[in-house]
Design an enzyme around this catalytic site. Structure first.
Site, PDB file in Angstrom:
ATOM      1  N   LYS A  89      -5.544   4.817   4.433  1.00  0.00           N
ATOM      2  CA  LYS A  89      -5.080   5.997   3.697  1.00  0.00           C
ATOM      3  C   LYS A  89      -3.649   6.371   4.073  1.00  0.00           C
ATOM      4  O   LYS A  89      -2.908   6.912   3.253  1.00  0.00           O
ATOM      5  CB  LYS A  89      -6.036   7.168   3.931  1.00  0.00           C
ATOM      6  N   LYS A  99     -15.131  -2.112  -2.831  1.00  0.00           N
ATOM      7  CA  LYS A  99     -16.272  -1.209  -2.814  1.00  0.00           C
ATOM      8  C   LYS A  99     -16.228  -0.277  -4.022  1.00  0.00           C
ATOM      9  O   LYS A  99     -15.154   0.139  -4.445  1.00  0.00           O
ATOM     10  CB  LYS A  99     -16.244  -0.385  -1.517  1.00  0.00           C
ATOM     11  N   LYS A 146     -15.287   6.386  -6.130  1.00  0.00           N
ATOM     12  CA  LYS A 146     -15.046   7.459  -7.099  1.00  0.00           C
ATOM     13  C   LYS A 146     -13.551   7.719  -7.298  1.00  0.00           C
ATOM     14  O   LYS A 146     -13.166   8.402  -8.228  1.00  0.00           O
ATOM     15  CB  LYS A 146     -15.766   8.739  -6.648  1.00  0.00           C
TER      16      LYS A 146
END
Length: 326
Positions: free
Chosen positions: A111, A194, A197
Site C-alpha cells: 500500500k 486475489k 473490492k
C-alpha cells in the site's frame, strides 16, 4: 469455551471472496467458541473516507454479518470505535513494537507503493498494532484468518510474548484458524490476483449485493484455462481451480465430488451451473439482508458494544496495573 475474535473493515462492497474466506465459516464457529465479530471502522480510516458513506457502510457490514447467520444471542457483534480501549491498547503496543517490524509487513509495503505523492500515513504503518489490540483485549484464543493476514497474526503473537516477558503474564497468545479450501478466492478475470473490492474492474469480483443476474453474467464471463478439463490444480489450472473453490464453498460439495460430477462435461456446462448456484445464493442472501432495518442493526451494535466494553475494561485494568501506570 474458548474466545474467538474477527472483524471486517467497512470500506467498499463485500464480495464472494470475503464471504467464502471469512464470514461463511463464522456461523459454525459461533457454536464452538465465545465469538466477537467486530466492524473495525478505525482500520478503515487509514485511508480517507467520506463520513456519510462510512456511517452507512458500518451498518451494512453488520447487516451482512446478520444475513450470513451470525446470531447476536450467541455472538457479540459490535463497532470498534464504540470501545475506546482498542485505541488505548493500540498505543501501548506501539511502545513495544519496532518500526522495522512494521515496515516489513507485506500489506504496508504494497500500500505504501500506491501512496507515491504524499507517502504512507502513520495509521497505515501502525495498522498491525491496532489489529493486535483488537485481538488481545478479549484474551482471544483463536483468530480465523486468510493467508494475507498471517503475517499480522505472527506479529500479534510476537508482541504478546514480548509484553508478557517484559511486564508479566497479561495476554493470551492467540492461535490461528485457516480455512484451506476456498480460503483465498481469486479475481474472476485474473486468477493470479486475489478477488478484491478495490479492483478497478467490476467483472473481477461478485459483490454480495450484486443483482443475481449480473453475478450470473460475471461467472459466465470468468476466464478459464486453455484445455477443457475440470480439474483442481491451482498451480497449473488456476482459473478453473478458483471456480471449483467457489462452487465447493456454496454447494457444500467437496472439490473431489465436483471433479467426478463434471468429469465428462464442458467448461460451458460447468459455468452455467455455477452461475445459477451463485445467483440463487445471492437471491436468498439478499432477502435475509433486507430483513434488518437500520434501527435493529444499531440496537444490536449498541448491545454488543456494552458486552465488549465490559471485557475490554477488565483487560485494560490488568494492563495498566502490570505497566505500573495504575
Amino acid at each position: 469455551m474458548k474466545t474467538l475474535f474477527s472483524g471486517i473493515k467497512p470500506s467498499g462492497d463485500l464480495h464472494l471472496g470475503n464471504y467464502i474466506g471469512a464470514i461463511s465459516q463464522w456461523t459454525a464457529l459461533q457454536e464452538k467458541y465465545k465469538c466477537l465479530f467486530c466492524v473495525v471502522d478505525y482500520h478503515a480510516i487509514t485511508v480517507k473516507q467520506d463520513p456519510k458513506a462510512l456511517r452507512k457502510s458500518i451498518l451494512d457490514i453488520a447487516r451482512v454479518y446478520l444475513a450470513a447467520g451470525i446470531n447476536p444471542k450467541k455472538a457479540i457483534i459490535f463497532q470498534q470505535s464504540d470501545v475506546s480501549e482498542h485505541t488505548e491498547l493500540g498505543w501501548i503496543l506501539n511502545t513495544i513494537t519496532k518500526v522495522a517490524e512494521l515496515e516489513k509487513m507485506t500489506q504496508y509495503k504494497d500500500k505504501a507503493r500506491d501512496e507515491k505523492k504524499e507517502g504512507p500515513g502513520a495509521g497505515l504503518l501502525n495498522y498491525p498494532t491496532l489489529m493486535a489490540a483488537d485481538i488481545l483485549l478479549y484474551h482471544t484464543d483463536v483468530v480465523p484468518v486468510g493467508h494475507d493476514q498471517m503475517q499480522h497474526l505472527e506479529l500479534t503473537r510476537l508482541l504478546t510474548k514480548r509484553f508478557n516477558t517484559n511486564y508479566g503474564t497479561t495476554f493470551t497468545v492467540p492461535e490461528t484458524i485457516v480455512r484451506k479450501e476456498g480460503a483465498r478466492i481469486m479475481a474472476l478475470d485474473n486468477p493470479a490476483k486475489k478477488m478484491s473490492k478495490s479492483s478497478q474492474s467490476p467483472n473481477s469480483y461478485i459483490a454480495l449485493l450484486d443483482e443475481p443476474m449480473v453475478a450470473h453474467k460475471k461467472i459466465k464471463r470468468a476466464v478459464t484455462d486453455s484445455d477443457n478439463k475440470i480439474k483442481y490444480d491451482p498451480d497449473k489450472k488456476a482459473a478453473i481451480s478458483n471456480l471449483l473453490a467457489i462452487y465447493s464453498a456454496l454447494s457444500n460439495k467437496s472439490v473431489k465430488e465436483l471433479e467426478i460430477l463434471y468429469e465428462d462435461k464442458s467448461y460451458g456446462e460447468f459455468k452455467e451451473d455455477l452461475a445459477n448456484l451463485v445467483a440463487n445464493f445471492l437471491t436468498e442472501f439478499q432477502a435475509r439482508y433486507k430483513k434488518y432495518s437500520d434501527k435493529e442493526v444499531k440496537k444490536i451494535l449498541n448491545k454488543g458494544a456494552k458486552e465488549a466494553k465490559a471485557m475490554a475494561e477488565k483487560t485494560m485494568k490488568l494492563v495498566k496495573k502490570n505497566l505500573g501506570v495504575n
